[in-house]
Design an enzyme around this catalytic site. Structure first.
Site, PDB file in Angstrom:
ATOM      1  N   CYS A   2     -35.485   3.675 -60.217  1.00  0.00           N
ATOM      2  CA  CYS A   2     -36.685   2.999 -60.693  1.00  0.00           C
ATOM      3  C   CYS A   2     -36.909   3.469 -62.122  1.00  0.00           C
ATOM      4  O   CYS A   2     -36.324   4.458 -62.543  1.00  0.00           O
ATOM      5  CB  CYS A   2     -37.902   3.399 -59.867  1.00  0.00           C
ATOM      6  SG  CYS A   2     -37.694   3.073 -58.119  1.00  0.00           S
ATOM      7  N   ARG A  27     -33.288  -0.571 -64.580  1.00  0.00           N
ATOM      8  CA  ARG A  27     -33.215   0.481 -63.552  1.00  0.00           C
ATOM      9  C   ARG A  27     -33.748   0.003 -62.208  1.00  0.00           C
ATOM     10  O   ARG A  27     -33.599   0.677 -61.193  1.00  0.00           O
ATOM     11  CB  ARG A  27     -34.043   1.698 -63.996  1.00  0.00           C
ATOM     12  CG  ARG A  27     -33.555   2.334 -65.269  1.00  0.00           C
ATOM     13  CD  ARG A  27     -34.471   3.480 -65.657  1.00  0.00           C
ATOM     14  NE  ARG A  27     -34.377   4.542 -64.693  1.00  0.00           N
ATOM     15  CZ  ARG A  27     -33.507   5.544 -64.754  1.00  0.00           C
ATOM     16  NH1 ARG A  27     -32.655   5.590 -65.750  1.00  0.00           N
ATOM     17  NH2 ARG A  27     -33.491   6.472 -63.842  1.00  0.00           N
ATOM     18  N   TRP A  71     -37.016  -0.319 -57.758  1.00  0.00           N
ATOM     19  CA  TRP A  71     -35.835  -0.725 -56.997  1.00  0.00           C
ATOM     20  C   TRP A  71     -36.056  -0.144 -55.615  1.00  0.00           C
ATOM     21  O   TRP A  71     -35.993   1.066 -55.425  1.00  0.00           O
ATOM     22  CB  TRP A  71     -34.591  -0.144 -57.665  1.00  0.00           C
ATOM     23  CG  TRP A  71     -33.296  -0.634 -57.130  1.00  0.00           C
ATOM     24  CD1 TRP A  71     -32.645  -1.768 -57.491  1.00  0.00           C
ATOM     25  CD2 TRP A  71     -32.458   0.022 -56.172  1.00  0.00           C
ATOM     26  NE1 TRP A  71     -31.465  -1.876 -56.810  1.00  0.00           N
ATOM     27  CE2 TRP A  71     -31.321  -0.796 -55.990  1.00  0.00           C
ATOM     28  CE3 TRP A  71     -32.545   1.200 -55.437  1.00  0.00           C
ATOM     29  CZ2 TRP A  71     -30.290  -0.470 -55.108  1.00  0.00           C
ATOM     30  CZ3 TRP A  71     -31.527   1.531 -54.556  1.00  0.00           C
ATOM     31  CH2 TRP A  71     -30.411   0.698 -54.405  1.00  0.00           C
ATOM     32  N   ASN A  97     -40.103   8.188 -59.297  1.00  0.00           N
ATOM     33  CA  ASN A  97     -38.713   7.753 -59.167  1.00  0.00           C
ATOM     34  C   ASN A  97     -38.000   8.835 -58.367  1.00  0.00           C
ATOM     35  O   ASN A  97     -38.132  10.010 -58.678  1.00  0.00           O
ATOM     36  CB  ASN A  97     -38.095   7.611 -60.569  1.00  0.00           C
ATOM     37  CG  ASN A  97     -36.607   7.339 -60.519  1.00  0.00           C
ATOM     38  OD1 ASN A  97     -36.112   6.732 -59.567  1.00  0.00           O
ATOM     39  ND2 ASN A  97     -35.900   7.790 -61.538  1.00  0.00           N
ATOM     40  N   GLY A  98     -37.253   8.430 -57.341  1.00  0.00           N
ATOM     41  CA  GLY A  98     -36.564   9.410 -56.506  1.00  0.00           C
ATOM     42  C   GLY A  98     -36.867   9.130 -55.043  1.00  0.00           C
ATOM     43  O   GLY A  98     -37.314   8.038 -54.692  1.00  0.00           O
ATOM     44  N   GLU A 452     -11.381  -2.690 -61.321  1.00  0.00           N
ATOM     45  CA  GLU A 452     -12.513  -2.872 -62.223  1.00  0.00           C
ATOM     46  C   GLU A 452     -12.779  -4.358 -62.481  1.00  0.00           C
ATOM     47  O   GLU A 452     -13.931  -4.803 -62.515  1.00  0.00           O
ATOM     48  CB  GLU A 452     -12.251  -2.103 -63.536  1.00  0.00           C
ATOM     49  CG  GLU A 452     -13.295  -2.245 -64.612  1.00  0.00           C
ATOM     50  CD  GLU A 452     -14.703  -1.806 -64.196  1.00  0.00           C
ATOM     51  OE1 GLU A 452     -14.875  -1.216 -63.119  1.00  0.00           O
ATOM     52  OE2 GLU A 452     -15.630  -2.108 -64.961  1.00  0.00           O
ATOM     53  N   LYS A 456     -16.320  -6.197 -61.641  1.00  0.00           N
ATOM     54  CA  LYS A 456     -17.116  -6.980 -62.597  1.00  0.00           C
ATOM     55  C   LYS A 456     -17.367  -8.375 -62.044  1.00  0.00           C
ATOM     56  O   LYS A 456     -18.464  -8.897 -62.123  1.00  0.00           O
ATOM     57  CB  LYS A 456     -16.420  -7.111 -63.959  1.00  0.00           C
ATOM     58  CG  LYS A 456     -16.337  -5.888 -64.813  1.00  0.00           C
ATOM     59  CD  LYS A 456     -17.648  -5.390 -65.367  1.00  0.00           C
ATOM     60  CE  LYS A 456     -18.313  -4.421 -64.450  1.00  0.00           C
ATOM     61  NZ  LYS A 456     -18.079  -3.040 -64.582  1.00  0.00           N
ATOM     62  N   GLU A 459     -19.903  -8.311 -59.028  1.00  0.00           N
ATOM     63  CA  GLU A 459     -21.289  -7.896 -59.237  1.00  0.00           C
ATOM     64  C   GLU A 459     -22.092  -8.872 -60.081  1.00  0.00           C
ATOM     65  O   GLU A 459     -23.297  -8.979 -59.895  1.00  0.00           O
ATOM     66  CB  GLU A 459     -21.396  -6.469 -59.787  1.00  0.00           C
ATOM     67  CG  GLU A 459     -20.998  -6.286 -61.215  1.00  0.00           C
ATOM     68  CD  GLU A 459     -21.132  -4.849 -61.676  1.00  0.00           C
ATOM     69  OE1 GLU A 459     -22.087  -4.177 -61.300  1.00  0.00           O
ATOM     70  OE2 GLU A 459     -20.262  -4.393 -62.441  1.00  0.00           O
ATOM     71  N   HIS A 475       0.855  -6.680 -47.500  1.00  0.00           N
ATOM     72  CA  HIS A 475       0.644  -5.904 -46.272  1.00  0.00           C
ATOM     73  C   HIS A 475      -0.677  -6.290 -45.609  1.00  0.00           C
ATOM     74  O   HIS A 475      -1.421  -5.422 -45.162  1.00  0.00           O
ATOM     75  CB  HIS A 475       0.672  -4.406 -46.590  1.00  0.00           C
ATOM     76  CG  HIS A 475       1.997  -3.955 -47.119  1.00  0.00           C
ATOM     77  ND1 HIS A 475       3.116  -3.816 -46.334  1.00  0.00           N
ATOM     78  CD2 HIS A 475       2.395  -3.656 -48.385  1.00  0.00           C
ATOM     79  CE1 HIS A 475       4.148  -3.433 -47.077  1.00  0.00           C
ATOM     80  NE2 HIS A 475       3.727  -3.334 -48.336  1.00  0.00           N
ATOM     81  N   LYS A 574     -29.188   0.029 -62.636  1.00  0.00           N
ATOM     82  CA  LYS A 574     -28.250   0.638 -63.575  1.00  0.00           C
ATOM     83  C   LYS A 574     -27.889   2.066 -63.203  1.00  0.00           C
ATOM     84  O   LYS A 574     -26.766   2.491 -63.378  1.00  0.00           O
ATOM     85  CB  LYS A 574     -28.870   0.605 -64.975  1.00  0.00           C
ATOM     86  CG  LYS A 574     -27.994   1.157 -66.069  1.00  0.00           C
ATOM     87  CD  LYS A 574     -26.900   0.196 -66.416  1.00  0.00           C
ATOM     88  CE  LYS A 574     -25.961   0.720 -67.475  1.00  0.00           C
ATOM     89  NZ  LYS A 574     -24.644   0.054 -67.343  1.00  0.00           N
TER      90      LYS A 574
HETATM   91  C1  F6R Z   1     -20.598  -1.277 -62.313  1.00  0.00           C
HETATM   92  C2  F6R Z   1     -21.463  -0.150 -62.553  1.00  0.00           C
HETATM   93  C3  F6R Z   1     -21.542   0.923 -61.521  1.00  0.00           C
HETATM   94  C4  F6R Z   1     -21.558   2.307 -62.217  1.00  0.00           C
HETATM   95  C5  F6R Z   1     -21.781   3.409 -61.177  1.00  0.00           C
HETATM   96  C6  F6R Z   1     -21.695   4.782 -61.787  1.00  0.00           C
HETATM   97  O1  F6R Z   1     -20.606  -2.168 -63.376  1.00  0.00           O
HETATM   98  O2  F6R Z   1     -22.126  -0.083 -63.533  1.00  0.00           O
HETATM   99  O3  F6R Z   1     -20.497   0.830 -60.617  1.00  0.00           O
HETATM  100  O4  F6R Z   1     -20.338   2.484 -62.876  1.00  0.00           O
HETATM  101  O5  F6R Z   1     -23.035   3.229 -60.586  1.00  0.00           O
HETATM  102  O6  F6R Z   1     -22.619   4.943 -62.814  1.00  0.00           O
HETATM  103  P1  F6R Z   1     -22.522   6.155 -63.827  1.00  0.00           P
HETATM  104  O7  F6R Z   1     -21.293   5.974 -64.632  1.00  0.00           O
HETATM  105  O8  F6R Z   1     -23.780   6.076 -64.636  1.00  0.00           O
HETATM  106  O9  F6R Z   1     -22.446   7.404 -62.992  1.00  0.00           O
END
Ligand code: F6R
Length: 579
Positions: A2, A27, A71, A97-98, A452, A456, A459, A475, A574
């Site tokens: 959050c 966030r 969130w 937050n937490g 990756e 992308k 998501e 497989h 995020k």
């Molecule tokens: C995907 C994404 C997440 C972060 C993951 C780790 O696009 O952003 O998968 O990579 O939550 O976040 P950090 O790097 O901040 O620990």
């Protein structure tokens, strides 16, 4: 998870808090709220996004206030569960937050003593506990209740009639800003930059009393001074700068991010902790985990010692080899799983190194040493430029640990990203936009890139996408291949090329639309592919950076074609500050 923001100064707090929350929306964005203390406390809160607005908030009077963008963890997104939360008399307001892990037992106790709750959140126990302790000194009341809270928190609290915000943190980020006759608090530095470049990163266990004139901090009851850091990120860097989305802006920043990260690291003393190491274990989540997987290939190819990569959330169930350097990779430096993994590694006697983008973030305090990426603020929920910055840090580390094997390549290699930005992806987007499901495949270092690319795609477009090692696809996943299941195949001209080419033909023989990324001039790939994306020839790292950019843009353009909410995809946040 959050975002929280507080302002205490000479101006009306409400409009400043609203702008601060907008910058924290990445966030969490399922509901938001604000409380302003004047003679009384006024609260406005609502399900939905702060950017969709709420009439009348900016007109609230009062120069002290707190806000929150949520969130959901405990309780569905709703007006009632939105923060701030109040005590029984509406005289104390709290944003948090937490997660308060023992909230259920605290809530039962409080209800038995006559308190009435109006939400399903864990947070609401905090104002009710404060109500019992508050005798006119809110900082003292906060200090009295914190020992009862188990879990993680960044808290801001205000009381009616008081021109002060009380802040406290434990394992959730909280930064204080020193403004012009104002004090501010936020979950990260971005929203503070409008007001000040002077910030204080609170330590776990700190309590701060913030007024317009000053900030006082205590740790375990004793007054303490915390260093004031200067943040050199500009306000412009945290704005969209003419791009329709932060994600696109951040992808376009990548050439500069890669080269400035390399430049900055070269100017620094190499971290002593890497001297003489015989093995590394890397822990990370999501995109950072994929960067770490790629690092493993580089280390093992060039440095002559083993590298293990663990999902941070799984690390607690494994044991790294004795003596391994444990590297935690986290853009935000606040990801709970990665922090827990580094803590565990430290406790079992491993040297630890953090790789992060955020000065003062929690990971920098728990690791023995830190290498900073220079990605600048990454606002889009989908990580892009931080992945490139992580690759820059890793390339630098490999260079250090191998005696300079990548050295000559590093100053120019970012040009691959600039080239990839020019590629026309429209035919590939046409294939992807109607897909129900997709695969991304590669071999060697292109396997983590495939993971990756799939991350992308899923998501931000919500198309189900899986990354696979190209050799594994037969497989089992072969059963899913069809004309409705496009495959993106990464096929650079490396040792794996002949077998990769065969894999592409095998998939093509199942009627699968193939989007192939290779180097220009390759007629064989062009003939077999439904869409051939050609990149210029270059070194392995050059091709890795180019292919990464192509996949980021493919996900981005497909999401645009589908009209998705690109910077704030559904259900995501995020920074994931809960395990
Ligand atoms: C995907 C994404 C997440 C972060 C993951 C780790 O696009 O952003 O998968 O990579 O939550 O976040 P950090 O790097 O901040 O620990």
């Amino acid at each position: 998870m959050c975002g929280i923001f507080g302002y205490c100064g000479q101006q009306r707090a409400a409009p400043i808090i609203i702008e601060g929350l907008k910058r924290l929306e990445y966030r969490g964005y399922d509901s938001f709220g604000i409380a302003v203390a004047d003679r009384n406390i006024t609260v406005r809160k609502k399900e939905g996004r702060i950017s969709q607005g709420m009439p009348n908030i900016p007109r609230l009077k009062g120069t002290t206030g707190i806000g929150h963008t949520r969130w959901a963890t405990h309780g569905i997104p709703s007006d009632g569960n939105a923060h701030p939360h109040l005590d029984c008399h509406g005289a104390i307001a709290v944003v948090h937050n937490g997660i308060i892990q023992n909230y259920a037992s605290l809530k039962r106790e409080l209800e038995e003593r006559g308190h009435t709750f109006s939400s399903d959140t864990d947070t609401e126990v905090i104002p009710h506990l404060l109500e019992e302790e508050f005798k006119g000194d809110l900082a003292a009341a906060v200090a009295a209740i914190l020992p009862r809270l188990e879990g993680s928190y960044a808290i801001l609290a205000i009381a009616e009639g008081h021109r002060e915000i009380i802040a406290a943190r434990c394992r959730s980020p909280l930064v204080l800003g020193i403004g012009d006759r104002a004090s501010l608090a936020a979950s990260d530095v971005n929203p503070l930059l409008e007001h000040t470049e002077r910030v204080i990163f609170l330590e776990d266990g700190d309590i701060a009393a913030m007024s317009a004139e000053k900030i006082r901090i205590w740790h375990e009851g004793t007054p303490v001074e915390r260093p004031v850091s200067r943040i050199d990120w500009s306000v412009e860097e945290v704005k969209k700068g003419g791009f329709p989305h932060y994600m696109l802006k951040e992808i376009y920043e990548q050439p500069e991010v890669f080269s400035s990260t390399i430049r900055a690291l070269k100017e620094e003393e190499p971290p002593e902790i890497v001297n003489g190491i015989r093995g590394v274990t890397i822990v990370a989540c999501g995109t950072s985990y994929h960067a770490a997987l790629l690092f493993r290939y580089l280390v093992e190819a060039h440095c002559g010692f083993p590298a293990r990569v663990e999902l941070a959330s799984e690390f607690k169930y494994t044991s790294p080899p004795k003596g391994d350097l444990v590297i935690g990779v986290s853009q935000s430096g606040e990801t709970a799983d990665t922090l827990a993994a580094i803590q565990k590694a430290s406790m079992s006697g491993h040297p630890t190194l953090a790789v992060t983008n955020v000065l003062g973030s929690t990971i920098t305090r728990i690791a023995d040493d830190t290498l900073f990426m220079r990605a600048g603020p990454e606002i889009s929920v989908a990580a892009t430029k931080s992945f490139i910055a992580e690759l820059a840090v890793f390339s630098h580390l490999v260079d250090l640990m191998s005696g300079g094997v990548l050295g000559k390549d590093l100053p120019r290699v970012h040009l691959a990203i600039s080239e990839a930005l020019l590629v026309d992806l429209s035919p590939a987007v046409e294939l992807c936009r109607d897909a129900g499901s997709m695969f991304f495949v590669g071999r060697g270092p292109y396997f983590p890139l495939a993971l990756e690319g799939a991350l992308k795609m899923k998501e931000i477009t919500y198309i189900h996408a899986e990354g696979y090692a190209a050799g594994e696809i037969k497989h089992g996943p072969f059963a899913l291949l069809s004309a409705e299941t496009p495959v993106v195949a990464l096929c650079p001209p490396d040792d794996a090329y002949p077998v990769m080419f065969s894999n592409i033909r095998e998939m093509k023989a199942r009627g699968t639309p193939m989007i192939v990324v290779g180097v220009s001039g390759n007629r064989d790939l062009r003939d077999v592919a439904d869409v051939f994306i050609s990149l210029p020839e270059g070194s392995s790292l050059f091709h890795i950076l180019g292919s990464t950019t192509v996949m980021q843009l493919l996900a981005y353009r497909t999401a645009v074609a589908l009209g998705r909410d690109i910077d704030q995809p559904r259900n995501l946040a995020k920074s994931v500050t809960v395990e």
